[in-house]
Design an enzyme around this catalytic site. Structure first.
Site, PDB file in Angstrom:
ATOM      1  N   GLY A  26     -15.232 -78.333 -10.965  1.00  0.00           N
ATOM      2  CA  GLY A  26     -15.860 -77.257 -10.342  1.00  0.00           C
ATOM      3  C   GLY A  26     -14.781 -75.875 -10.660  1.00  0.00           C
ATOM      4  N   HIS A  27     -14.308 -75.295  -9.527  1.00  0.00           N
ATOM      5  CA  HIS A  27     -13.732 -73.668  -9.808  1.00  0.00           C
ATOM      6  C   HIS A  27     -12.130 -74.026  -9.520  1.00  0.00           C
ATOM      7  CE1 HIS A  27     -13.420 -69.725  -9.564  1.00  0.00           C
ATOM      8  NE2 HIS A  27     -12.869 -69.607  -8.401  1.00  0.00           N
ATOM      9  N   TRP A  28     -11.746 -75.363  -9.425  1.00  0.00           N
ATOM     10  CA  TRP A  28     -10.281 -75.722  -9.014  1.00  0.00           C
ATOM     11  C   TRP A  28      -9.822 -76.622  -9.884  1.00  0.00           C
ATOM     12  CZ3 TRP A  28      -8.642 -77.555  -3.524  1.00  0.00           C
ATOM     13  CH2 TRP A  28      -7.585 -76.761  -2.915  1.00  0.00           C
TER      14      TRP A  28
END
Length: 286
Positions: free
Chosen positions: A265-267
């Site tokens: 995801g975004h991390w």
């Protein structure tokens, strides 16, 4: 070799007077290497340099780098602020003031989401002070031609700022990462406690958005000015900043490369910490 790493022992404060800014910044300062890596966190409620990058410190320190984690104005233990213009440029100005105070002329910058936007803003304003750039899940604003804006993740983030509850935090974090089973109740509680300990940061972010909904400008027309070697890192399943933004960065920054993590995801620096750390070290050292 075991490296002693703790948030408390590395915690520092600095008074920054740079341009129109006059505020106290919190940062963590670790290691004594000849080269310094500055890490800039994202814009989520309760974010901090330490929370964003705790899984990435030991390899950099073991490799001989000094590491500075800056808490951006309006986050964690740094002073509150209402931003009515460009948040990217505000953070870049704060970073310049911090580097001047620390006597650091040239650094590598690693930024996540808002931190990547801010790293690009700093590189455009201070090109000679940047060694290498690592941009994860950010680097320029602007709409995606493929995904409705604001994205699913950004809607949840803005909702969490307005109603900072544990349920809203879990809703956002479950979209933040690809595999939510890695998220623990301890992580949720720590993040919630950090959010609620500085409620003025939450209120100020909402006020900032009302004053200027486009906190992070589109740097697309200026990306070609960046001459620093740049590593762009993205999660294929990012539901906050879609992957086509990474492709725009790749097309715009002349000396750049893009690495995409699948099932991410975004991390990226947290979800795939070990391969991410190897990737970054190889980039910095060669």
């Amino acid at each position: 070799m075991t490296i002693d790493i703790s948030e408390a022992s590395s915690s520092r404060f600095a008074r920054i007077r740079e341009g129109e800014l006059d505020l106290q910044l919190h940062y963590n300062d670790l290691g004594e290497g000849a080269e310094t890596v500055v890490m800039l966190h994202g814009s989520g409620p309760g974010a901090s340099g330490w929370a964003n990058f705790s899984r990435n410190l030991e390899p950099l320190l073991a490799a001989g780098y000094r590491v500075v984690l800056m808490d951006c104005p309006g986050w964690s233990k740094s002073d509150p602020i209402v931003c009515r213009s460009s948040r990217s440029d505000l953070n870049a100005t704060a970073l310049k003031g911090l580097l001047d105070m620390l006597g650091l002329e040239r650094v590598h910058i690693l930024g996540n989401s808002m931190g990547a936007h801010s790293a690009v803003a700093f590189a455009l304003a201070n090109p000679r002070r940047v060694g290498k750039l690592v941009l994860m899940g950010g680097g320029t604003g602007g709409a995606s031609p493929f995904v409705p804006m604001p994205t699913e993740g950004i809607k949840l983030l803005n909702g969490l700022y307005r109603e900072p509850t544990i349920d809203n935090l879990k809703k956002m974090m479950n979209v933040f990462v690809y595999d939510a089973s890695d998220l623990t109740e301890e992580l949720f509680q720590t993040r919630l406690d950090n959010m609620l300990s500085r409620h003025e940061h939450l209120d100020n972010f909402v006020e900032s958005l009302a004053a200027n909904p486009r906190q992070f400008p589109d740097f697309g027309s200026r990306l070609a000015e960046i001459q620093a070697p740049t590593l762009i890192v993205w999660g294929r399943n990012d539901r906050f900043v879609p992957m086509d933004a990474g492709l725009r960065l790749l097309a715009g920054i002349p000396n750049s490369s893009l690495h995409v993590f699948n099932n991410c995801g975004h991390w990226a620096q947290w979800e795939h910490a070990e391969p991410f750390n190897r990737l970054v070290l190889d980039f910095l050292q060669h």
